[in-house]
Design a protein around this motif. Structure first.
Motif, short mmCIF file in Angstrom:
data_model
loop_
_atom_site.label_atom_id
_atom_site.label_comp_id
_atom_site.label_asym_id
_atom_site.label_seq_id
_atom_site.Cartn_x
_atom_site.Cartn_y
_atom_site.Cartn_z
N THR A 48 0.52 -1.21 0.12
CA THR A 48 -0.15 -0.01 0.07
C THR A 48 0.65 1.37 0.18
N LYS A 49 0.36 2.52 -0.23
CA LYS A 49 1.23 3.53 0.10
C LYS A 49 1.77 3.90 1.25
N GLU A 50 1.21 3.31 2.29
CA GLU A 50 1.64 3.42 3.57
C GLU A 50 2.65 2.54 3.94
N GLY A 51 2.65 1.20 3.46
CA GLY A 51 3.69 0.25 3.87
C GLY A 51 3.02 -1.16 3.24
N ALA A 52 3.80 -2.34 3.61
CA ALA A 52 3.40 -3.73 3.17
C ALA A 52 2.65 -4.27 4.10
N TYR A 53 1.57 -4.97 3.99
CA TYR A 53 1.08 -5.85 4.97
C TYR A 53 1.22 -7.49 4.68
N LEU A 54 1.07 -8.49 5.51
CA LEU A 54 1.06 -9.83 5.21
C LEU A 54 -0.44 -10.13 5.57
N LEU A 55 -0.91 -10.86 4.27
CA LEU A 55 -2.30 -11.34 4.51
C LEU A 55 -2.37 -12.89 4.38
N ALA A 56 -3.34 -13.37 4.90
CA ALA A 56 -3.48 -14.81 4.96
C ALA A 56 -4.83 -15.30 4.77
N GLU A 57 -5.16 -16.30 4.21
CA GLU A 57 -6.49 -16.62 3.55
C GLU A 57 -6.45 -18.19 3.44
N ARG A 58 -7.61 -18.95 4.16
CA ARG A 58 -7.78 -20.21 3.76
C ARG A 58 -8.49 -20.26 2.45
N ARG A 80 17.84 -11.11 13.65
CA ARG A 80 16.65 -10.28 14.09
C ARG A 80 15.39 -11.30 13.47
N GLN A 81 14.61 -11.19 14.56
CA GLN A 81 12.95 -11.77 14.45
C GLN A 81 11.97 -10.78 14.38
N ASP A 82 11.13 -10.92 13.65
CA ASP A 82 9.79 -10.11 13.53
C ASP A 82 8.53 -11.00 13.96
N ILE A 83 7.97 -10.80 14.82
CA ILE A 83 6.67 -11.45 15.39
C ILE A 83 5.68 -10.97 14.81
N ILE A 84 4.90 -11.56 13.91
CA ILE A 84 3.69 -10.84 13.22
C ILE A 84 2.35 -11.30 14.04
N HIS A 85 1.61 -10.36 14.27
CA HIS A 85 0.20 -10.53 14.84
C HIS A 85 -0.60 -10.01 13.84
N PHE A 86 -2.02 -10.67 13.99
CA PHE A 86 -2.86 -10.37 12.77
C PHE A 86 -4.50 -9.91 13.38
N GLU A 87 -5.08 -9.55 12.57
CA GLU A 87 -6.50 -9.04 12.86
C GLU A 87 -7.32 -9.35 11.61
N SER A 88 -8.69 -9.71 11.91
CA SER A 88 -9.52 -9.92 10.75
C SER A 88 -9.66 -8.81 9.67
N GLY A 92 -10.02 -13.13 5.35
CA GLY A 92 -9.14 -13.61 5.87
C GLY A 92 -8.34 -12.85 7.09
N LEU A 93 -7.06 -12.65 7.26
CA LEU A 93 -6.31 -11.87 8.04
C LEU A 93 -5.37 -10.89 7.60
N ARG A 94 -5.16 -10.00 8.33
CA ARG A 94 -4.04 -9.01 7.68
C ARG A 94 -3.29 -8.74 9.07
N SER A 95 -1.80 -8.56 8.81
CA SER A 95 -0.97 -8.14 9.87
C SER A 95 -1.21 -6.86 10.49
N THR A 96 -1.03 -6.54 11.73
CA THR A 96 -1.39 -5.60 12.43
C THR A 96 -0.40 -4.35 12.34
N SER A 97 0.71 -4.67 11.70
CA SER A 97 1.82 -3.81 11.28
C SER A 97 2.45 -4.11 10.20
N PHE A 98 3.21 -3.11 9.85
CA PHE A 98 3.97 -3.46 8.48
C PHE A 98 5.11 -4.55 8.16
N ILE A 99 4.93 -4.94 7.14
CA ILE A 99 6.16 -5.84 6.88
C ILE A 99 7.58 -5.12 6.43
N ALA A 100 8.33 -5.02 7.34
CA ALA A 100 9.58 -4.19 7.00
C ALA A 100 10.43 -4.78 5.68
#
Length: 393
Positions: A48-58, A80-88, A92-100
């Protein structure tokens, strides 16, 4: 010449050699479908213009995917480890923060659905390459470890050396009289309290010694034996063991040059360390101020009137992470450095802060302890660009 040939050879054929040796793609797609006998999960990076998200779908969208059912850890180069959290999100789901960036990682994926648990790995590379140690060594590629430290921003000002007023003395006779003896002459060194002349007083007809008030060198003699002393000084003595550098500070630099700041004085090919003693107005209303700097000259190699450069530590900051400036390259219009692990090199964008002549503060993108390329980092950039791996989008 041999080094130049190695570099040219590296630029021409390194990517082909690496591809042949590893047999791997430089980067992979922005999505990954993970399956087993009972579930199929698709992960996708969405820009997106703001940043990149991680999406998940079944694959079966009729069954919702609870946000707490999915756990993703992105393992990146350098530990370095990035722990990714999700929201509906939509189906499906989308990460609550941008993927660096870069989107280069080994993802550990865990999915829990009721009593069933599933796990997968997703290895994704971009802005990454592999170079054999023999190539990188011959081409002069070197690395260093990111550390914290001081960043010093410098401001250059110019001026000349002068004699401090307290180190210049005109020696007069206390009483008018006839000069009977002269014990020193131009160019000779004298010590404070040493007799340098003898005068007979006109009033008492007694002879008395005229003594040097300071240590220094006699630079002028104005009377001879038999002459009458009046207001003319007998001698002028200067002490050049300590000089002042009078540095001109124009209005554009007044915010960076101040009393107490450290300054490196460059004079006659030598560098001397000191601090700014004071800032005073210039003589006769000139459009600058004078920064006065004490310069030790015990070896006598400097002289009043010498032109000097003052390099002022105008801004000094202790930073958690700093890197060498020659490590920084521009990739995809962003400053990057190249992380290194074994034969692998990974471009990582960095946010830079205060910079000096040699180092830059890293505000984001790099941590203490990570190893990065310093010398000839442009070769790593060239290989990534040649392989088309600078960005997978």
């Amino acid at each position: 010449m041999n080094r130049l040939l190695v570099i040219i050879s590296l630029l021409l054929c390194l990517t082909d050699a690496n591809a042949a040796a590893s047999g791997k793609q430089s980067h992979t797609a922005e999505s990954k479908t993970l399956t087993n006998s009972s579930v199929s999960l698709t992960l996708r990076i969405q820009d997106t213009k703001e940043g990149a998200y991680l999406l998940a779908e079944r694959a079966d969208r009729s069954q919702p995917l609870p946000p707490d059912a999915l756990n993703v850890t992105l393992n990146r180069m350098g530990g370095r480890q990035d722990i990714i959290h999700f929201e509906s999100y939509e189906n499906g789901l989308r990460s609550t923060s941008f993927i660096a960036e870069p989107h280069s990682f080994l993802a550990n994926i865990a999915l829990s659905l009721g009593e069933n648990s599933f796990s997968w790995d997703w290895e994704k590379h971009e802005a990454r390459t592999e170079i054999d140690d023999a190539y990188s060594s011959q081409a002069g590629v070197t690395t260093n470890v990111a550390t914290g430290g001081e960043i010093k921003k410098h401001t250059e000002v110019y001026g000349q050396l002068t004699i401090p007023p307290q180190q210049r003395a005109e020696v007069h006779a206390r009483f008018t009289g006839i000069v009977e003896q002269l014990f020193t002459d131009i160019g000779q060194t004298v010590k404070a309290g040493e007799a340098i002349a003898q005068v007979q007083s006109n009033d008492s007809l007694q002879s008395y010694d005229v003594k040097a008030p300071i240590n220094g060198v006699v630079v002028s003699r104005n009377l001879n034996i038999g002459e009458l002393t009046r207001t003319t000084p007998l001698f002028t003595i200067v002490d050049t063991s300590v000089l002042w550098a009078e540095l001109k500070v124009f209005p554009a630099h007044r915010g960076q040059v101040a009393e107490g700041k450290s300054v490196h004085i460059i004079a006659n090919g030598r560098q001397l360390e000191s601090t700014i003693t004071s800032i005073v107005p210039s003589h006769e209303g000139q459009p600058y101020q004078l920064a006065l700097v004490k310069v030790v000259n015990k070896d006598g190699l400097l002289s009043p009137g010498d032109l000097v450069t003052g390099i002022v530590d105008s801004q000094q900051k202790s930073v958690p992470v700093k890197i060498e400036n020659r490590a920084i390259q521009i990739l995809n219009n962003k400053p990057v450095v190249f992380l290194n692990e074994g034969n692998a090199y990974q471009a990582t964008p960095v946010t830079l802060g205060l910079q000096d002549d040699n180092f830059s503060e890293v505000v984001a993108g790099l941590s203490v302890g990570q190893r990065y390329v310093v010398d000839n980092s442009y070769l790593i950039k060239a290989d990534i660009q040649k392989s088309g791996a600078s960005h997978a989008h």
